[in-house]
Motif scaffolding. Structure first.
Motif, PDB file in Angstrom:
ATOM      1  N   HIS A  60      61.884 -30.097  64.758  1.00 25.66           N
ATOM      2  CA  HIS A  60      61.137 -31.155  65.280  1.00 25.66           C
ATOM      3  C   HIS A  60      61.451 -32.445  65.017  1.00 25.66           C
ATOM      4  N   ILE A  61      62.752 -32.739  64.468  1.00 26.96           N
ATOM      5  CA  ILE A  61      63.458 -34.106  63.908  1.00 26.96           C
ATOM      6  C   ILE A  61      64.549 -34.084  64.589  1.00 26.96           C
ATOM      7  N   GLU A  62      65.021 -35.145  65.203  1.00 30.50           N
ATOM      8  CA  GLU A  62      66.273 -35.571  65.929  1.00 30.50           C
ATOM      9  C   GLU A  62      66.729 -36.769  65.182  1.00 30.50           C
ATOM     10  N   ILE A  63      67.973 -36.579  64.826  1.00 31.09           N
ATOM     11  CA  ILE A  63      68.594 -37.674  64.012  1.00 31.09           C
ATOM     12  C   ILE A  63      69.656 -38.441  64.923  1.00 31.09           C
ATOM     13  N   ILE A  64      69.575 -39.919  65.110  1.00 29.18           N
ATOM     14  CA  ILE A  64      70.521 -40.582  66.000  1.00 29.18           C
ATOM     15  C   ILE A  64      71.161 -41.810  65.275  1.00 29.18           C
ATOM     16  N   ILE A  65      72.384 -41.991  65.318  1.00 22.13           N
ATOM     17  CA  ILE A  65      73.034 -43.082  64.971  1.00 22.13           C
ATOM     18  C   ILE A  65      73.527 -43.967  66.162  1.00 22.13           C
ATOM     19  N   LYS A  66      73.212 -45.150  66.271  1.00 22.45           N
ATOM     20  CA  LYS A  66      73.739 -45.985  67.094  1.00 22.45           C
ATOM     21  C   LYS A  66      74.191 -47.283  66.935  1.00 22.45           C
ATOM     22  N   ASP A  67      75.406 -47.852  67.404  1.00 24.37           N
ATOM     23  CA  ASP A  67      76.024 -49.188  67.039  1.00 24.37           C
ATOM     24  C   ASP A  67      75.334 -50.054  67.877  1.00 24.37           C
ATOM     25  N   GLY A  68      75.244 -51.397  67.345  1.00 23.99           N
ATOM     26  CA  GLY A  68      74.756 -52.473  68.046  1.00 23.99           C
ATOM     27  C   GLY A  68      73.810 -53.306  67.114  1.00 23.99           C
ATOM     28  N   SER A  69      72.912 -54.127  68.075  1.00 26.02           N
ATOM     29  CA  SER A  69      71.928 -54.925  67.505  1.00 26.02           C
ATOM     30  C   SER A  69      70.800 -53.958  67.399  1.00 26.02           C
ATOM     31  N   ALA A  70      70.015 -54.236  66.117  1.00 23.05           N
ATOM     32  CA  ALA A  70      68.890 -53.038  65.952  1.00 23.05           C
ATOM     33  C   ALA A  70      67.821 -53.117  66.788  1.00 23.05           C
ATOM     34  N   PRO A  71      67.344 -54.353  66.975  1.00 26.81           N
ATOM     35  CA  PRO A  71      66.095 -54.555  68.105  1.00 26.81           C
ATOM     36  C   PRO A  71      66.399 -54.082  69.106  1.00 26.81           C
ATOM     37  N   GLU A  72      67.499 -54.391  70.046  1.00 28.42           N
ATOM     38  CA  GLU A  72      67.727 -53.819  71.144  1.00 28.42           C
ATOM     39  C   GLU A  72      68.103 -52.602  71.218  1.00 28.42           C
ATOM     40  N   LYS A  73      68.651 -51.693  70.278  1.00 26.23           N
ATOM     41  CA  LYS A  73      69.131 -50.428  70.278  1.00 26.23           C
ATOM     42  C   LYS A  73      67.661 -49.448  69.945  1.00 26.23           C
ATOM     43  N   ILE A  74      66.828 -49.928  69.137  1.00 23.63           N
ATOM     44  CA  ILE A  74      65.444 -49.369  68.908  1.00 23.63           C
ATOM     45  C   ILE A  74      64.836 -49.203  70.272  1.00 23.63           C
ATOM     46  N   VAL A  75      64.602 -50.519  70.792  1.00 23.32           N
ATOM     47  CA  VAL A  75      63.996 -50.293  72.405  1.00 23.32           C
ATOM     48  C   VAL A  75      64.447 -49.562  73.098  1.00 23.32           C
ATOM     49  N   GLU A  76      65.852 -49.594  73.157  1.00 22.53           N
ATOM     50  CA  GLU A  76      66.652 -48.786  74.268  1.00 22.53           C
ATOM     51  C   GLU A  76      66.449 -47.336  73.850  1.00 22.53           C
ATOM     52  N   VAL A  77      66.490 -46.826  72.537  1.00 21.95           N
ATOM     53  CA  VAL A  77      66.220 -45.407  72.453  1.00 21.95           C
ATOM     54  C   VAL A  77      64.963 -44.949  72.541  1.00 21.95           C
ATOM     55  N   SER A  78      63.998 -45.989  72.431  1.00 20.19           N
ATOM     56  CA  SER A  78      62.526 -45.614  72.485  1.00 20.19           C
ATOM     57  C   SER A  78      62.276 -45.356  73.986  1.00 20.19           C
ATOM     58  N   ASN A  79      62.842 -46.242  74.937  1.00 20.64           N
ATOM     59  CA  ASN A  79      62.702 -46.090  76.451  1.00 20.64           C
ATOM     60  C   ASN A  79      63.250 -45.022  76.884  1.00 20.64           C
ATOM     61  N   LYS A  80      64.536 -44.604  76.545  1.00 25.70           N
ATOM     62  CA  LYS A  80      65.494 -43.480  77.001  1.00 25.70           C
ATOM     63  C   LYS A  80      64.904 -42.187  76.386  1.00 25.70           C
ATOM     64  N   LEU A  81      64.126 -42.127  75.489  1.00 21.60           N
ATOM     65  CA  LEU A  81      63.553 -40.781  74.925  1.00 21.60           C
ATOM     66  C   LEU A  81      62.082 -40.691  75.197  1.00 21.60           C
ATOM     67  N   ASN A  82      61.565 -41.931  75.911  1.00 24.05           N
ATOM     68  CA  ASN A  82      60.086 -41.609  76.432  1.00 24.05           C
ATOM     69  C   ASN A  82      59.092 -41.515  75.119  1.00 24.05           C
ATOM     70  N   ALA A  83      59.709 -42.496  73.842  1.00 23.49           N
ATOM     71  CA  ALA A  83      58.705 -42.357  72.832  1.00 23.49           C
ATOM     72  C   ALA A  83      57.450 -43.024  73.209  1.00 23.49           C
ATOM     73  N   ASP A  84      56.417 -42.131  72.494  1.00 19.97           N
ATOM     74  CA  ASP A  84      55.066 -42.733  72.471  1.00 19.97           C
ATOM     75  C   ASP A  84      54.611 -43.987  71.540  1.00 19.97           C
ATOM     76  N   ARG A  85      55.424 -43.955  70.560  1.00 25.81           N
ATOM     77  CA  ARG A  85      55.143 -45.116  69.551  1.00 25.81           C
ATOM     78  C   ARG A  85      56.420 -45.246  68.803  1.00 25.81           C
ATOM     79  N   ILE A  86      56.552 -46.562  68.175  1.00 20.06           N
ATOM     80  CA  ILE A  86      57.639 -46.950  67.187  1.00 20.06           C
ATOM     81  C   ILE A  86      56.904 -46.983  65.819  1.00 20.06           C
ATOM     82  N   VAL A  87      57.358 -46.497  64.684  1.00 19.23           N
ATOM     83  CA  VAL A  87      56.789 -46.736  63.195  1.00 19.23           C
ATOM     84  C   VAL A  87      57.632 -47.151  62.559  1.00 19.23           C
ATOM     85  N   MET A  88      57.420 -48.391  62.013  1.00 20.11           N
ATOM     86  CA  MET A  88      58.425 -49.085  61.312  1.00 20.11           C
ATOM     87  C   MET A  88      57.986 -49.929  60.262  1.00 20.11           C
TER      88      MET A  88
END
Length: 138
Positions: free
Chosen positions: A73-101
């Motif tokens: 149930h745990i997926e691991i992703i590494i992205k290059d780029g600007s953290a805020p934009e990539k966090i939101v991009e991944v959230s949208n792409k994977l249809n996350a219900d929430r972001i916890v940080m």
């Protein structure tokens, strides 16, 4: 199924946020997404940074496993780029219900609250749960 995105930089604050996310997740049918963004500045050390990212993500995954989360149930992703934009991009792409940080990052409150967390809060369409630095799980 509840999908929770957990951006992490390996700080104690992001580890604490991961624990909070695990506590929420295990009350539901869940999928946890651990994300580490490698800043795209200074590309010469990219390989070293990727290895560091994997190490950070595996440490956080181990915390989730210790808490009783299932590996599948745990997926691991590494992205290059600007953290805020990539966090939101991944959230949208994977249809996350929430972001916890966390509120703080490796370099302290100014770096994360001033940039990453604050920016994610501004640009995310998804619910963002920000875990305060002194929060202790019950």
């Amino acid at each position: 199924m509840m999908k929770i995105l957990i951006p992490t930089d390996g700080s104690v604050y992001s580890e604490n946020a991961a624990r909070v996310a695990a506590g929420i997740a295990m009350k539901h049918d869940y999928h946890l997404i651990l994300l580490h963004v490698v800043d795209d500045k200074g590309l010469a050390r990219k390989t070293w940074r990727k290895e560091g990212a994997e190490s950070v993500l595996h440490e956080v995954r181990d915390i989730l496993l210790e808490m009783g989360c299932k590996k599948e149930h745990i997926e691991i992703i590494i992205k290059d780029g600007s953290a805020p934009e990539k966090i939101v991009e991944v959230s949208n792409k994977l249809n996350a219900d929430r972001i916890v940080m966390g509120t703080h990052g490796k370099s302290g409150i100014k770096k994360l609250m001033g940039t990453v967390t604050e920016k994610v809060l501004q640009i995310s369409d998804v619910l963002v749960l920000v875990v305060p630095p002194n929060y202790k799980l019950p």
